[in-house]
Motif scaffolding. Structure first.
Motif, PDB file in Angstrom:
ATOM      1  N   GLU A   1       0.834  -1.203   0.000  1.00 50.92           N
ATOM      2  CA  GLU A   1       0.000   0.000   0.000  1.00 50.92           C
ATOM      3  C   GLU A   1       0.866   1.250   0.000  1.00 50.92           C
ATOM      4  OE1 GLU A   1      -2.681  -0.179   3.316  1.00 50.92           O
ATOM      5  OE2 GLU A   1      -4.000  -1.583   2.291  1.00 50.92           O
TER       6      GLU A   1
ATOM      7  N   SER B   1       0.078   5.814  -0.036  1.00 54.22           N
ATOM      8  CA  SER B   1      -0.976   6.800   0.157  1.00 54.22           C
ATOM      9  C   SER B   1      -0.802   8.000  -0.777  1.00 54.22           C
ATOM     10  CB  SER B   1      -0.963   7.284   1.608  1.00 54.22           C
ATOM     11  OG  SER B   1      -2.027   8.164   1.836  1.00 54.22           O
TER      12      SER B   1
ATOM     13  N   LYS C   1      -7.445   9.300  -3.791  1.00 57.35           N
ATOM     14  CA  LYS C   1      -7.052   9.867  -2.507  1.00 57.35           C
ATOM     15  C   LYS C   1      -7.095   8.767  -1.450  1.00 57.35           C
ATOM     16  CE  LYS C   1      -8.102  13.357   0.925  1.00 57.35           C
ATOM     17  NZ  LYS C   1      -8.962  14.470   1.308  1.00 57.35           N
ATOM     18  N   GLY C   2      -6.073   8.719  -0.631  1.00 54.75           N
ATOM     19  CA  GLY C   2      -6.000   7.705   0.419  1.00 54.75           C
ATOM     20  C   GLY C   2      -5.146   6.535  -0.015  1.00 54.75           C
ATOM     21  N   GLU C   3      -5.507   5.348   0.452  1.00 54.24           N
ATOM     22  CA  GLU C   3      -4.694   4.160   0.203  1.00 54.24           C
ATOM     23  C   GLU C   3      -4.881   3.627  -1.217  1.00 54.24           C
ATOM     24  OE1 GLU C   3      -2.280   3.047   2.276  1.00 54.24           O
ATOM     25  OE2 GLU C   3      -2.875   4.839   3.379  1.00 54.24           O
TER      26      GLU C   3
END
Length: 132
Positions: free
Chosen positions: A42, A44, A101-103
């Motif tokens: 992962e 970000s 946006k985010g992971e």
């Protein structure tokens, strides 16, 4: 009305994974043997609207074309990791793959039709993001 301004941003993702049929194909005790697929890692992205993404991959002893890089489960187009002896560094544009946006996730998948064994070192995912 003002024009949107952008800045570059990136994420470094450490793999150190050996992909192949046989763990003994390469003498790389520092790399974890994972078989046909790397671990899904992962990273970000801090904002909405990331564009112009690309991946730079560091790989060791790639023998054939056909291996794939997947971002958020989607394969990048074109040759993701070309053959080369020793360490190489290759860039692939993220055409048809969107960052969110985010992971987000990134993974390498070995071409199982090829008799190839190689190591994935570090990947850098780079994008442009709007400045708020």
């Amino acid at each position: 009305m003002s024009e949107t301004r952008y800045r570059s941003n990136y994420a470094l993702v450490e793999f150190s994974e050996h992909l192949g049929d046989d763990e003994d194909d390469l003498d790389v005790p520092w790399a974890e043997f994972v078989g046909d697929r790397s671990t899904e890692h992962e990273f970000s992205v801090p904002v909405e609207g990331a564009i112009d993404g690309y991946v730079t991959v560091q790989a060791l002893d790639v023998g054939t074309y056909g291996h794939e890089i997947l971002v958020n489960g989607e394969s990048l187009s074109g040759f993701d990791i070309p053959p080369g002896e020793g360490w190489q560094c290759w860039m692939d544009v993220m055409a048809g793959v969107d960052l969110r946006k985010g992971e987000n996730t990134i993974q390498v998948r070995r071409d199982t039709d090829a008799d190839d064994s190689f190591v994935v070192g570090t990947l850098r995912v780079t994008w442009r993001e709007p400045i708020e």
